[in-house]
Design an enzyme around this catalytic site. Structure first.
Site, short mmCIF file in Angstrom:
data_model
loop_
_atom_site.label_atom_id
_atom_site.label_comp_id
_atom_site.label_asym_id
_atom_site.label_seq_id
_atom_site.Cartn_x
_atom_site.Cartn_y
_atom_site.Cartn_z
N ASP A 1 -36.79 92.97 34.54
CA ASP A 1 -36.01 92.71 33.33
C ASP A 1 -34.91 93.76 33.23
O ASP A 1 -35.19 94.96 33.13
CB ASP A 1 -36.94 92.78 32.10
CG ASP A 1 -36.21 92.45 30.81
OD1 ASP A 1 -34.97 92.28 30.85
OD2 ASP A 1 -36.89 92.37 29.76
N TYR B 1 -18.97 87.19 24.41
CA TYR B 1 -18.99 87.45 25.85
C TYR B 1 -17.77 88.29 26.25
O TYR B 1 -17.90 89.32 26.93
CB TYR B 1 -18.98 86.11 26.57
CG TYR B 1 -18.92 86.16 28.07
CD1 TYR B 1 -20.01 86.58 28.82
CD2 TYR B 1 -17.78 85.74 28.75
CE1 TYR B 1 -19.95 86.59 30.21
CE2 TYR B 1 -17.72 85.74 30.14
CZ TYR B 1 -18.81 86.16 30.86
OH TYR B 1 -18.76 86.16 32.23
#
Ligand code: NAD
Length: 315
Positions: free
Chosen positions: A53, A143
């Protein structure tokens, strides 16, 4: 330190092809792929893989030490369209993962970082044609804000701590091996799949939406070339503009119709139209060409030929 590479987010659209390219170049066992999910058979069977992760600093550090990693390619991120649906999740993933890797390099646990930026760093106030390397940057998406902020931090870590981080502002990337991961340029991949399967496609952008695009082979070569270039050649430590071609859905349709004359497109623009409208139409990549010898090879018609040939084989 010997070269050993860790790819974080290796099972996505870019990571899958990047992993295979790097394994070919440097040897399978020298390239450790990692992601929160497993990848395709070729990737899983050709070399080492770790579930990792990108939000977990300790887990990244443990893998970096255990595998004696020198270079990290950080490809895990939440892309433009998905991040508009989950703004805080997108921000947290895109920023935390970058800080983890930058801090590992600051502590001299790794030597070199590749972190991708995007044309999404530009916004509605940016000049749209031949967008310069240095220009107005007021991104309007989560983003884009995360990529612009990331660029500032990369440059800061280079100047302040000497961290060797290298970055490219990718345009929309087109490939046939993996499906795209939730970006605004995904139509340019989907259109080929639908052209083969149904001979028609409903596009979520309008006919005139011109955007900068690139075939995956060019993008992978650019990525590895900037990472392998001598450090002194990398003069820009935020991220380099990079260009290959620009086209709109209508021009793409014409290119496909040369092979599939019956192919038809219709348009139903959705929320992604606004994102696309805020981005440049073409990019000036003079600095990348001059500094580390970037050169694009594949244009629209050749890409269409490659995409259709490979997808027909796949189906
Ligand atoms: P993708 O969505 O296809 O792949 C991202 C991968 O990251 C996926 O395999 C996903 O499982 C993994 N991932 C997600 N969360 C994770 C986590 N917490 N830990 C570890 N892995 C995790 O994206 P992509 O298209 O391959 O993009 C890679 C990078 O390139 C991103 O930074 C993206 O912003 C940038 N980029 C892509 C494009 C494009 O057209 N594909 C254009 C510009 C920039």
């Amino acid at each position: 330190m010997k070269k050993r590479i860790l790819i974080i987010g290796a099972c996505g659209q870019i990571g899958t092809e990047l992993t295979m390219y790097l394994r070919d170049k440097f040897g399978n066992h020298k390239v450790i792929a990692s992601d929160i999910r497993e990848g395709d058979d070729e990737l899983m069977e050709s070399g080492p893989f770790e579930i990792l992760d990108a939000m977990d600093y300790n887990a990244i550090e443990e893998i970096v030490i255990r595998h004696e990693i020198s270079d990290v390619y950080l490809m895990a991120a939440m892309l433009s369209a998905t991040a508009e649906k989950f703004p805080m999740k997108g921000w947290n993933l895109n920023m935390d993962s970058l800080f983890h890797v930058l801090n590992l390099a600051k502590e001299k646990k790794i030597k070199k970082i590749f972190w991708p930026s995007s044309i999404a760093v530009f916004g509605p106030s940016t000049p749209k044609q031949n967008t310069p390397q240095h220009t107005i940057m007021e991104p309007s998406t989560v983003y884009g804000i995360s990529k612009q902020t990331g660029e500032r931090w990369c440059e800061y870590y280079f100047n302040r701590y000497g961290v060797d981080v290298r970055s490219i502002r990718y345009p929309g990337l087109i490939s046939y091996k993996t499906l795209p991961g939730g970006g605004t340029t995904d139509y340019a991949i989907d259109i080929y799949h639908k052209a083969i399967k149904h001979k028609k496609y409903t596009c979520f952008l309008n006919a005139e939406t011109t955007l900068p695009m690139m075939f995956m082979d060019d993008a992978i070569k650019a990525t590895v070339n900037i990472m392998e270039a001598d450090s002194e050649k990398i003069k820009i430590r935020s991220a380099y503009n990079l260009a290959a071609m620009s086209f709109n859905p209508e021009e793409m349709t014409a290119s496909i119709q040369k092979h599939i004359p019956k192919f038809k497109i219709n348009y139903e623009p959705d929320f992604r139209q606004k994102i696309a409208d805020s981005w440049p139409q073409s990019i000036d990549d003079t600095h990348a060409r001059k500094d580390w010898g970037w050169e694009s090879k594949i244009a629209l018609d050749e890409m269409t030929e490659i995409m259709l040939r490979n997808l027909i084989e796949k189906y």
